[in-house]
Design a protein around this motif. Structure first.
Motif, PDB file in Angstrom:
ATOM      1  N   VAL A  28     -24.750   9.048 -26.190  1.00  0.00           N
ATOM      2  CA  VAL A  28     -24.627   8.051 -27.775  1.00  0.00           C
ATOM      3  C   VAL A  28     -25.505   8.075 -27.910  1.00  0.00           C
ATOM      4  O   VAL A  28     -26.748   7.909 -27.988  1.00  0.00           O
ATOM      5  N   TYR A  29     -25.475   8.081 -29.808  1.00  0.00           N
ATOM      6  CA  TYR A  29     -26.477   8.250 -30.444  1.00  0.00           C
ATOM      7  C   TYR A  29     -26.483   7.241 -31.188  1.00  0.00           C
ATOM      8  O   TYR A  29     -25.774   7.066 -31.773  1.00  0.00           O
ATOM      9  N   GLU A  30     -27.619   6.724 -32.182  1.00  0.00           N
ATOM     10  CA  GLU A  30     -27.526   5.959 -33.239  1.00  0.00           C
ATOM     11  C   GLU A  30     -28.306   7.080 -34.254  1.00  0.00           C
ATOM     12  O   GLU A  30     -29.052   6.186 -33.892  1.00  0.00           O
ATOM     13  N   ILE A  31     -28.020   5.981 -35.384  1.00  0.00           N
ATOM     14  CA  ILE A  31     -29.335   6.304 -36.470  1.00  0.00           C
ATOM     15  C   ILE A  31     -30.724   4.892 -36.456  1.00  0.00           C
ATOM     16  O   ILE A  31     -30.176   4.141 -36.553  1.00  0.00           O
ATOM     17  N   VAL A  32     -31.423   5.483 -36.404  1.00  0.00           N
ATOM     18  CA  VAL A  32     -32.781   3.908 -36.177  1.00  0.00           C
ATOM     19  C   VAL A  32     -33.224   4.455 -37.913  1.00  0.00           C
ATOM     20  O   VAL A  32     -33.911   3.259 -37.916  1.00  0.00           O
ATOM     21  N   ASN A  33     -33.198   5.126 -38.854  1.00  0.00           N
ATOM     22  CA  ASN A  33     -33.997   4.384 -39.904  1.00  0.00           C
ATOM     23  C   ASN A  33     -32.746   4.225 -41.173  1.00  0.00           C
ATOM     24  O   ASN A  33     -32.912   4.565 -42.086  1.00  0.00           O
ATOM     25  N   ILE A  34     -32.139   3.205 -40.078  1.00  0.00           N
ATOM     26  CA  ILE A  34     -30.867   2.916 -41.173  1.00  0.00           C
ATOM     27  C   ILE A  34     -31.375   1.133 -41.792  1.00  0.00           C
ATOM     28  O   ILE A  34     -31.964   0.696 -40.882  1.00  0.00           O
ATOM     29  N   ASP A  35     -31.198   1.099 -43.376  1.00  0.00           N
ATOM     30  CA  ASP A  35     -31.450  -0.349 -43.029  1.00  0.00           C
ATOM     31  C   ASP A  35     -30.345  -1.301 -44.387  1.00  0.00           C
ATOM     32  O   ASP A  35     -30.448  -0.181 -45.770  1.00  0.00           O
ATOM     33  N   ASP A  36     -30.096  -1.883 -44.129  1.00  0.00           N
ATOM     34  CA  ASP A  36     -28.754  -2.742 -44.736  1.00  0.00           C
ATOM     35  C   ASP A  36     -27.420  -1.539 -45.886  1.00  0.00           C
ATOM     36  O   ASP A  36     -27.391  -1.049 -46.123  1.00  0.00           O
ATOM     37  N   PHE A  37     -27.511  -0.456 -44.258  1.00  0.00           N
ATOM     38  CA  PHE A  37     -26.747   1.019 -45.098  1.00  0.00           C
ATOM     39  C   PHE A  37     -27.173   1.751 -45.555  1.00  0.00           C
ATOM     40  O   PHE A  37     -26.114   2.407 -46.045  1.00  0.00           O
ATOM     41  N   ASP A  38     -27.813   1.904 -45.201  1.00  0.00           N
ATOM     42  CA  ASP A  38     -29.177   2.905 -46.342  1.00  0.00           C
ATOM     43  C   ASP A  38     -29.724   3.200 -45.408  1.00  0.00           C
ATOM     44  O   ASP A  38     -30.849   3.454 -44.746  1.00  0.00           O
ATOM     45  N   LEU A  39     -30.164   4.833 -45.470  1.00  0.00           N
ATOM     46  CA  LEU A  39     -30.930   5.998 -45.056  1.00  0.00           C
ATOM     47  C   LEU A  39     -32.735   5.597 -45.767  1.00  0.00           C
ATOM     48  O   LEU A  39     -31.957   6.164 -47.234  1.00  0.00           O
ATOM     49  N   LYS A  40     -33.482   5.114 -44.777  1.00  0.00           N
ATOM     50  CA  LYS A  40     -34.595   5.489 -45.289  1.00  0.00           C
ATOM     51  C   LYS A  40     -35.436   6.938 -45.657  1.00  0.00           C
ATOM     52  O   LYS A  40     -36.345   6.846 -44.142  1.00  0.00           O
ATOM     53  N   GLY A  41     -34.537   7.187 -46.260  1.00  0.00           N
ATOM     54  CA  GLY A  41     -34.863   8.995 -45.862  1.00  0.00           C
ATOM     55  C   GLY A  41     -35.336  10.145 -46.757  1.00  0.00           C
ATOM     56  O   GLY A  41     -35.803  10.921 -47.140  1.00  0.00           O
ATOM     57  N   THR A  42     -36.276   9.409 -47.576  1.00  0.00           N
ATOM     58  CA  THR A  42     -37.406   9.959 -48.387  1.00  0.00           C
ATOM     59  C   THR A  42     -37.885   9.277 -48.980  1.00  0.00           C
ATOM     60  O   THR A  42     -38.006   7.616 -49.212  1.00  0.00           O
ATOM     61  N   LEU A  43     -39.037   9.600 -49.891  1.00  0.00           N
ATOM     62  CA  LEU A  43     -40.159   9.503 -50.722  1.00  0.00           C
ATOM     63  C   LEU A  43     -39.718   8.196 -52.036  1.00  0.00           C
ATOM     64  O   LEU A  43     -39.281   9.396 -52.463  1.00  0.00           O
ATOM     65  N   ASP A  44     -40.089   7.989 -52.653  1.00  0.00           N
ATOM     66  CA  ASP A  44     -39.638   6.888 -53.870  1.00  0.00           C
ATOM     67  C   ASP A  44     -40.578   7.809 -54.698  1.00  0.00           C
ATOM     68  O   ASP A  44     -41.849   8.640 -54.448  1.00  0.00           O
ATOM     69  N   GLY A  45     -39.377   8.212 -55.298  1.00  0.00           N
ATOM     70  CA  GLY A  45     -39.686   9.110 -56.617  1.00  0.00           C
ATOM     71  C   GLY A  45     -39.164  10.293 -56.661  1.00  0.00           C
ATOM     72  O   GLY A  45     -39.334  11.173 -57.724  1.00  0.00           O
ATOM     73  N   THR A  46     -38.615  10.801 -55.645  1.00  0.00           N
ATOM     74  CA  THR A  46     -37.619  11.680 -55.192  1.00  0.00           C
ATOM     75  C   THR A  46     -36.616  11.348 -54.693  1.00  0.00           C
ATOM     76  O   THR A  46     -35.790  10.284 -54.570  1.00  0.00           O
ATOM     77  N   ARG A  47     -35.748  12.587 -54.665  1.00  0.00           N
ATOM     78  CA  ARG A  47     -34.033  12.553 -54.258  1.00  0.00           C
ATOM     79  C   ARG A  47     -34.089  12.720 -53.517  1.00  0.00           C
ATOM     80  O   ARG A  47     -32.514  11.990 -52.863  1.00  0.00           O
ATOM     81  N   ASN A  48     -34.558  13.749 -52.623  1.00  0.00           N
ATOM     82  CA  ASN A  48     -33.639  14.262 -51.634  1.00  0.00           C
ATOM     83  C   ASN A  48     -34.869  13.942 -50.713  1.00  0.00           C
ATOM     84  O   ASN A  48     -36.224  14.644 -50.344  1.00  0.00           O
ATOM     85  N   GLY A  49     -34.017  13.957 -49.031  1.00  0.00           N
ATOM     86  CA  GLY A  49     -35.537  13.959 -47.993  1.00  0.00           C
ATOM     87  C   GLY A  49     -34.832  14.437 -46.908  1.00  0.00           C
ATOM     88  O   GLY A  49     -34.290  14.786 -46.558  1.00  0.00           O
ATOM     89  N   TYR A  50     -36.091  15.357 -46.407  1.00  0.00           N
ATOM     90  CA  TYR A  50     -35.899  16.355 -45.083  1.00  0.00           C
ATOM     91  C   TYR A  50     -36.470  16.109 -43.846  1.00  0.00           C
ATOM     92  O   TYR A  50     -37.521  16.192 -44.375  1.00  0.00           O
ATOM     93  N   ALA A  51     -36.033  16.147 -42.212  1.00  0.00           N
ATOM     94  CA  ALA A  51     -36.545  15.564 -41.739  1.00  0.00           C
ATOM     95  C   ALA A  51     -36.814  17.129 -41.221  1.00  0.00           C
ATOM     96  O   ALA A  51     -35.787  17.378 -40.727  1.00  0.00           O
ATOM     97  N   MET A  52     -38.375  17.909 -40.827  1.00  0.00           N
ATOM     98  CA  MET A  52     -38.156  18.921 -40.548  1.00  0.00           C
ATOM     99  C   MET A  52     -38.579  19.557 -38.743  1.00  0.00           C
ATOM    100  O   MET A  52     -38.449  19.873 -38.492  1.00  0.00           O
ATOM    101  N   GLY A  53     -39.373  18.293 -38.440  1.00  0.00           N
ATOM    102  CA  GLY A  53     -40.069  18.535 -36.852  1.00  0.00           C
ATOM    103  C   GLY A  53     -40.063  17.322 -36.495  1.00  0.00           C
ATOM    104  O   GLY A  53     -41.122  16.400 -36.814  1.00  0.00           O
ATOM    105  N   VAL A  54     -40.296  17.060 -35.068  1.00  0.00           N
ATOM    106  CA  VAL A  54     -40.778  15.927 -33.894  1.00  0.00           C
ATOM    107  C   VAL A  54     -41.105  16.119 -32.687  1.00  0.00           C
ATOM    108  O   VAL A  54     -40.945  16.895 -32.303  1.00  0.00           O
ATOM    109  N   ASN A  55     -42.670  15.206 -32.469  1.00  0.00           N
ATOM    110  CA  ASN A  55     -42.836  15.183 -31.212  1.00  0.00           C
ATOM    111  C   ASN A  55     -42.663  14.587 -30.144  1.00  0.00           C
ATOM    112  O   ASN A  55     -41.890  13.697 -30.473  1.00  0.00           O
ATOM    113  N   ALA A  56     -43.676  14.879 -29.015  1.00  0.00           N
ATOM    114  CA  ALA A  56     -43.109  13.925 -27.758  1.00  0.00           C
ATOM    115  C   ALA A  56     -43.411  12.012 -28.202  1.00  0.00           C
ATOM    116  O   ALA A  56     -42.095  11.240 -27.673  1.00  0.00           O
TER     117      ALA A  56
END
Length: 614
Positions: A28-56
């Motif tokens: 089972v998974y949970e989304i951990v970058n949720i803040d008040d039912f919103d995604l902290k998912g892009t830089l201020d001043g931009t519209r769209n955000g994409y995560a491309m890679g994660v390390n250990a």
């Protein structure tokens, strides 16, 4: 006024949820970058955000897009040579590059981390080649930057464009403020650790004819990095025949532009999305030494072209493991036949003499093309091939073991015990054999299909839609006083005209791009948001009270849409349960704003299109 539309949840959401299987053994998974039912998912001043890679260490890299409206070239990439579907940007969103217009950046690299200095999983801007944070509207950036991978030591890799240059436009009478605009190269690989930037140049950057030398810049891209600081990607090694002809024109008396400006015009995408100047492109690796200096090595092409061959041939490295085995794709003559030229998945491994050797991953005649995206330390390659299934071109996920190449590639079943015609593509595999990527989720033949992120476990053969593994809170639900789950209601109190908007919270994972050994997954999710009016320059229109104006439907009512945002998923606590709420009978107020906005629901993140340039 409050808005409550009498529309059911979009057919897209129904289609996604219709394929979910609540009976699963996957974590089972949970989304951990949720803040008040919103995604902290892009830089201020931009519209769209994409995560491309994660390390250990739970550190990720990504890209924010959309400071200005996107263009066809933003979507399709720098001379994109893949056959992927268009992602549905509307004609009114198109901005074309021109030597007569300033170059404005639209892509910004960022990092985020579980223990980030500015907050957990908060996208944090990283400057490359002098770029400034996109929220600073007092500065106009001309450099686009992208991150695609990060190793455990924090070495990040990606691409950057050159800075804008300009010269007086002498073709007009009044040249006071009239310039031509150009740059030294279109894109170049880059690595960065701490504050140190390491450019990764291609071997071919100049065109030489007789006594004349033209600085073209070439192109290169860094797509992946392993824990030994070996970087994989691709680079220009020569120029195409037609490209050389266009440079010759720039050198001729028929050209009235400065040579640099003429060359820039030929390197920009034309009306069909292609570039007149193309390059011979080869898979490439750069070894970053202890002093931070790169040593580049060209990997062999999958064929030996004849001396009179005028074709533009391409090979690209897309992933590698800690053993130095590199995967990607290359032009090849299948089974040695010059009549069977194809672009197929491949891997490169060092022989006994320490030299890289090309290896074809064999494909049948019914497959038009294939590509390998990643390989783990156990030698398991993941990729996809394109073939006609039930009369339609589809992409299918495969895995291949380089230790037993005689077995051939394997196409896993997805949501059925039998093969389906759902297109699927993997992006990453860890050493546990867990694969992440995306898959289509409906079986419509003539319509675009929505997509969802998937998790595949090679050891068990289990294939899961990631949305079916999420907790209810990760999908936009909250519990009422009786303990029943219901969608959280989001209220936008007032826009620029005084209208209010109430809508259902909604989060859908549409692509998974990377997974580490602990099971942390990063990628992209669609989140429901109000749609705001924009002017012809892409700026949000404000009302008399200084607040943005809602976009309205034909009834004059505000509408919502889906926006792509970075998403981070982690395995939930052992007692957590996947959400079993039946979304298909839930109601919502999503309404499409024309066909183009609806197409965003079917669009995959633009970054993979941009990544696969060449």
């Amino acid at each position: 006024m409050k808005l409550k539309l009498d529309v059911a949840l979009s057919l897209v959401a129904i289609g996604v949820l219709g394929v979910l299987n609540s009976a699963h053994a996957a974590p089972v998974y949970e989304i951990v970058n949720i803040d008040d039912f919103d995604l902290k998912g892009t830089l201020d001043g931009t519209r769209n955000g994409y995560a491309m890679g994660v390390n250990a260490n739970d550190e990720l890299v990504g890209v924010s897009k959309g400071k200005k409206k996107l263009s066809t070239s933003d979507v399709e990439g720098e001379g994109d040579i893949f056959d992927d579907e268009n992602d549905g940007i509307a004609p009114e969103e198109i901005i074309s590059y021109s030597i007569n217009n300033p170059i404005i950046a639209n892509n910004f690299a960022f990092v985020a981390a579980q223990n980030g200095t500015e907050g957990a999983w908060l996208p944090t801007f990283e400057s490359i080649n002098g770029t400034t944070v996109p929220s600073d509207t007092s500065v106009i950036n001309s450099v686009d930057t992208f991150y695609y991978g990060i190793n455990d030591a924090g070495l990040k890799v990606g691409t950057m464009t050159a800075k804008e240059k300009k010269t007086l436009n002498t073709s007009t009478t009044d040249v006071t403020d009239d310039y031509w605009y150009f740059r030294d190269y279109e894109y170049r690989g880059v690595a960065k650790v701490a504050d140190a930037e390491i450019p990764l140049p291609p071997p071919y950057t100049q065109y030489v004819k007789d006594d004349k030398t033209v600085e073209l810049g070439g192109w290169s891209a860094a797509t992946a990095v392993n824990n030994l600081n070996l970087v994989a990607g691709y680079a220009s090694t020569g120029i195409s025949k037609y490209g050389a002809e266009r440079v010759d024109f720039c050198l001729s008396k028929d050209n009235t532009l400065p040579v640099d400006v003429c060359v820039q015009r030929e390197q920009y995408p034309n009306s069909s999305g292609t570039r007149n100047i193309q390059y011979q492109t080869r898979a490439y690796v750069w070894q970053i030494d202890e002093n931070g200096s790169p040593v580049g090595t060209e990997l062999p092409l999958g064929l030996t072209p004849a001396s009179d061959n005028t074709l533009t041939l391409t090979a690209q490295a897309m992933g590698l493991n800690d053993n130095g085995v590199v995967v990607g794709r290359s032009h090849v003559y299948r089974n040695g036949s010059s009549k069977a030229l194809a672009q197929d998945a491949a891997y490169w491994a060092k022989d006994a003499e320490g030299k890289y050797k090309y290896h074809w991953i064999p494909m049948g005649n019914k497959i038009s093309s294939s590509i390998a995206y990643d390989i783990n330390d156990n030698g398991i390659v993941v990729g996809s091939y394109r073939s006609y299934i039930q009369g339609y071109p589809r992409d299918k996920f495969f895995h291949f073991d380089i230790n037993t190449p005689e077995v051939g590639y394997v196409t896993p079943n997805d949501f059925s015990s039998k093969p389906t015609d759902l297109s699927s593509k993997p992006r990453d595999i860890n050493n546990k054999g867990q694969v992440v990527g995306y898959i289509e989720t409906t079986y419509d033949k003539e319509k675009p299909r929505p997509k969802a992120g998937f998790l595949f476990d090679k050891s068990t053969g289990e294939f899961s839609n990631l949305n079916s593994l999420l907790t209810c809170a990760s999908k936009g639900f909250e519990q009422d006083k009786n303990g029943n789950w219901q969608r959280h209601q989001i209220l936008v109190e007032e826009d620029g005209s005084g209208k209010t908007l109430t809508y259902d919270a909604d989060i859908m994972v549409v692509e998974a791009n990377s997974i580490n050994e602990e099971g942390t997954i990063v990628g992209t999710a669609f989140i429901r948001k109000p749609i705001y009016q924009r002017d012809t320059d892409g700026n949000i229109v404000l009302g008399d009270n200084g607040k943005p104006l809602f976009e309205l439907n034909g009834k004059g009512e505000p509408v919502t849409g889906y926006i792509p945002r970075m998403v981070v998923l982690k395995p939930a606590a052992s007692d957590a349960q996947a959400c079993t709420v039946d979304d298909s009978v839930d109601t919502g107020n999503y309404e499409r704003k024309g066909a183009a906005s609806f197409m965003w629901l079917f669009a995959l993140p633009l970054l993979w299109l941009r990544r696969r340039v060449g």
